[in-house]
Structures are given as structure tokens and as C-alpha cells.
Write an enzyme that holds these catalytic residues in place. Structure first.
Site, PDB file in Angstrom:
ATOM      1  N   ASP A  60      -2.821   1.817   1.393  1.00  0.00           N
ATOM      2  CA  ASP A  60      -4.583   2.788   1.266  1.00  0.00           C
ATOM      3  C   ASP A  60      -5.370   1.640   1.930  1.00  0.00           C
ATOM      4  OD1 ASP A  60      -4.560   4.743  -1.013  1.00  0.00           O
ATOM      5  OD2 ASP A  60      -3.857   2.638  -2.628  1.00  0.00           O
ATOM      6  N   GLU A  65     -13.653  -0.528   1.534  1.00  0.00           N
ATOM      7  CA  GLU A  65     -15.094  -1.383   0.609  1.00  0.00           C
ATOM      8  C   GLU A  65     -13.914  -2.237  -0.545  1.00  0.00           C
ATOM      9  OE1 GLU A  65     -17.883   0.769  -1.782  1.00  0.00           O
ATOM     10  OE2 GLU A  65     -15.994   1.776  -2.484  1.00  0.00           O
ATOM     11  N   ASP A  66     -12.921  -1.862  -0.725  1.00  0.00           N
ATOM     12  CA  ASP A  66     -11.969  -2.466  -2.574  1.00  0.00           C
ATOM     13  C   ASP A  66     -11.960  -3.918  -1.898  1.00  0.00           C
ATOM     14  OD1 ASP A  66     -12.679  -0.436  -3.885  1.00  0.00           O
ATOM     15  OD2 ASP A  66     -11.056   0.442  -3.211  1.00  0.00           O
ATOM     16  N   ARG A  85      -2.132  -3.247  -3.455  1.00  0.00           N
ATOM     17  CA  ARG A  85      -2.879  -3.013  -2.364  1.00  0.00           C
ATOM     18  C   ARG A  85      -3.634  -5.136  -2.126  1.00  0.00           C
ATOM     19  NH1 ARG A  85      -8.149   0.770  -3.109  1.00  0.00           N
ATOM     20  NH2 ARG A  85      -7.765  -0.475  -1.353  1.00  0.00           N
ATOM     21  N   ARG A 130      -8.971  -1.950 -12.403  1.00  0.00           N
ATOM     22  CA  ARG A 130      -8.798  -2.814 -11.305  1.00  0.00           C
ATOM     23  C   ARG A 130      -9.797  -3.848 -10.896  1.00  0.00           C
ATOM     24  NH1 ARG A 130      -6.971   0.436  -7.324  1.00  0.00           N
ATOM     25  NH2 ARG A 130      -5.839   2.108  -8.011  1.00  0.00           N
ATOM     26  N   HIS A 160     -12.877   3.806 -10.055  1.00  0.00           N
ATOM     27  CA  HIS A 160     -13.760   2.572  -9.968  1.00  0.00           C
ATOM     28  C   HIS A 160     -15.457   3.041 -10.549  1.00  0.00           C
ATOM     29  CE1 HIS A 160     -11.296   1.357  -6.537  1.00  0.00           C
ATOM     30  NE2 HIS A 160     -11.122   0.102  -7.270  1.00  0.00           N
ATOM     31  N   CYS A 247     -15.720   4.450  -0.340  1.00  0.00           N
ATOM     32  CA  CYS A 247     -14.125   4.073   0.155  1.00  0.00           C
ATOM     33  C   CYS A 247     -13.790   3.569   1.649  1.00  0.00           C
ATOM     34  CB  CYS A 247     -13.339   4.383  -0.546  1.00  0.00           C
ATOM     35  SG  CYS A 247     -13.528   5.850  -1.861  1.00  0.00           S
TER      36      CYS A 247
HETATM   37  C1  CIR Z   1      -6.036   3.110  -4.731  1.00  0.00           C
HETATM   38  O1  CIR Z   1      -5.582   3.624  -5.227  1.00  0.00           O
HETATM   39  O2  CIR Z   1      -6.820   1.717  -4.214  1.00  0.00           O
HETATM   40  C2  CIR Z   1      -6.773   4.526  -3.384  1.00  0.00           C
HETATM   41  N1  CIR Z   1      -5.349   5.164  -3.434  1.00  0.00           N
HETATM   42  C3  CIR Z   1      -7.971   4.456  -3.626  1.00  0.00           C
HETATM   43  C4  CIR Z   1      -8.937   3.768  -3.991  1.00  0.00           C
HETATM   44  C5  CIR Z   1     -10.716   4.522  -3.410  1.00  0.00           C
HETATM   45  N2  CIR Z   1     -11.128   3.480  -3.474  1.00  0.00           N
HETATM   46  C6  CIR Z   1     -12.480   3.067  -3.996  1.00  0.00           C
HETATM   47  O3  CIR Z   1     -12.749   3.761  -4.451  1.00  0.00           O
HETATM   48  N3  CIR Z   1     -13.568   2.310  -3.028  1.00  0.00           N
END
Ligand code: CIR
Length: 252
Positions: A60, A65-66, A85, A130, A160, A247
Site C-alpha cells: 500500500d 498521504e497516510d 503499513r 487508523r 479515513h 491518498c
Molecule cells: C489502506 O487500507 O490503508 C489502503 N489500501 C488504502 C489507503 C488509502 N489512503 C487514503 O485514503 N489516504
């Protein structure tokens, strides 16, 4: 004004990431094409784009962004809330170090950048699966030390906060029906996504231009009233892994 973005190339392992979407597996080549179009759009908006190589370990990792919350004053490296992650942020820190002083969210606090919406110098921090209260408090304290304000908001639907709510300029938030009447958002104008178009809530504002996901005509029509340039991008392969437009980059 944003001048830069950091993105990370999707890896061949793209289908091994976390997802709740009941869709088919993403196609790597298609994802690379969509990623290329995304970078091209950021560049056309005047941003300089740092592209990090894909991660063989974290499927991922292209959802950069995360991993960080970046303001004009500071880059806060997050402590991503999904165990699978947590570690992606380690590759982002050296890149951000070139541009900002660094702060960190630390255990037991967790934050995913997808839960953090910057509207001028106010930050909404979603409390989700998260991002926890302790993480929000740590992040809020860091932001407040640079004269920002912050509030938390519960995220009971979607992955999110920014899966459902995004700032689209002109004191306006694009919202899904779940957040439309939330008192914490009362001081903003609202545009509601089209019916059945919740995915389009993840629309990205960059320097007074909007990137919207392709295939959500009712939402697009409503956004046209803002009189901003709109670019539509096909996000089909990232959607299959619960990802969207915001993201895929860190903007600053
Ligand atoms: C997750 O579940 O963490 C990833 N498959 C998707 C993350 C998406 N990120 C975001 O919305 N900032």
C-alpha cells in the site's frame, strides 16, 4: 499555494494491500498508467514532483498521504494505524527532511494522513480505525505550536475522514451524506456528492484547481458551480484497494 508533491510508484504487489472494496483485483499496468496521468496532472498544476521507487515490502506504500502531515512550518511523520503499513513512513522521512523540519507521532498514538484535512490553518483530525485519540492529541499539539487550530471528528463510515470530506475552495466542503449535517462542519458551505457517488467525495484541490475521479457526473456537475478548472482522472485501479486521489500524494 503548493509547490511540491511527493508520490510513490505502485509496486507489482499492488493487489496484496488492504482493502474492503468488493471489487476485482487491480491491474498493475493499468495502475501505472493511471499513476502516470496523476503525476502529469500535478506537474501541469505547477508542482515539482518527487517520485519515490516502489516498495517491495509494503503493497500500500504508494498511498503516501497516510505517512505524513505537512504544513508550511513542519512535516509530521505519522505512525500509521494499520500494522501492515507501519514502516512505510520510514522511506518518506528522508525525502521530507530536504524541505521541512521533522516531528513524529509516537506509540501509543497512531495517525494516518488520510484522516487529516487542512483548511487554511485549521486541521480536522478524524478519529478512525487508523487514527486514535492519542495520535490526534500529539498531532494537534504539534500543529498548535505553529499557531494552527485543530478539532477531532469521529469517522464511523469509510476508511479515513478524507474518504468522505474534502475542502474544494471558496469556504466549501465536498461531503458525503453521512457528514452533511455534522455540527463540526457547520461554518462551511457544503456541496453534497451525487447520489450513489460517495467515492467522489475524495476530490483533490490543488492551487485552485480540482482533480475529480472519473465516472461521477452528478458530483462533477455540482462542483462546476465553483468555477474552478476541473481535471477528471480514472482512479479505477486504486479504488479497488480503497485508495483515491488524495491518498496518492503529499502536497506542500
Ligand atoms: C489502506 O487500507 O490503508 C489502503 N489500501 C488504502 C489507503 C488509502 N489512503 C487514503 O485514503 N489516504
Amino acid at each position: 499555494m503548493f509547490t511540491r508533491a511527493i508520490v510513490r510508484k505502485p509496486g507489482k504487489n499492488i493487489a496484496e494491500g488492504i482493502t474492503t472494496a468488493n471489487l476485482e483485483q487491480p491491474d498493475y499496468d493499468k495502475a501505472i498508467d493511471q499513476f502516470g496521468a496523476y503525476i502529469k496532472t500535478l506537474k501541469s498544476f505547477g508542482l515539482t514532483v518527487d517520485v519515490i521507487e516502489s516498495s517491495p515490502v509494503y503493497p500500500d506504500a504508494h498511498f503516501v498521504e497516510d505517512t505524513a502531515v505537512v504544513t508550511p512550518d513542519i512535516a509530521v511523520i505519522t505512525n500509521p494505524g494499520a500494522a501492515a503499513r507501519n514502516g512505510e513512513q520510514l522511506d518518506i522521512e528522508p525525502v521530507l527532511k530536504k524541505y521541512r523540519n521533522i516531528a513524529h507521532i509516537k506509540n501509543p498514538g497512531t495517525v494516518d494522513g488520510g484522516d487529516v484535512l487542512m483548511v487554511g490553518n485549521h486541521f480536522f483530525i478524524g478519529i478512525s480505525d487508523r487514527t486514535n485519540e492519542k495520535g490526534a492529541q500529539q498531532l494537534g499539539n504539534i500543529l498548535a505550536s505553529y499557531r494552527n487550530t485543530w478539532t477531532t471528528i469521529p469517522v464511523d463510515v469509510g476508511l479515513h475522514f478524507k474518504s468522505s470530506v474534502n475542502y474544494v475552495g471558496k469556504n466549501t466542503l465536498l461531503v458525503t451524506p453521512d457528514f452533511a449535517d455534522h455540527p463540526a462542519l457547520a461554518s462551511y458551505e457544503k456541496i453534497m456528492v451525487g447520489s450513489g457517488e460517495d467515492y467522489a467525495g475524495n476530490t483533490l484541490l490543488i492551487n485552485n484547481k480540482l482533480i475529480v475521479p472519473k465516472g461521477f457526473p452528478e458530483t462533477r456537475k455540482k462542483l462546476e458551480r465553483l468555477k474552478l478548472d476541473i481535471v477528471e482522472l480514472d482512479m479505477s485501479e486504486f479504488r479497488k484497494m480503497d485508495g483515491g486521489l488524495t491518498c496518492l500524494s503529499i502536497r506542500f
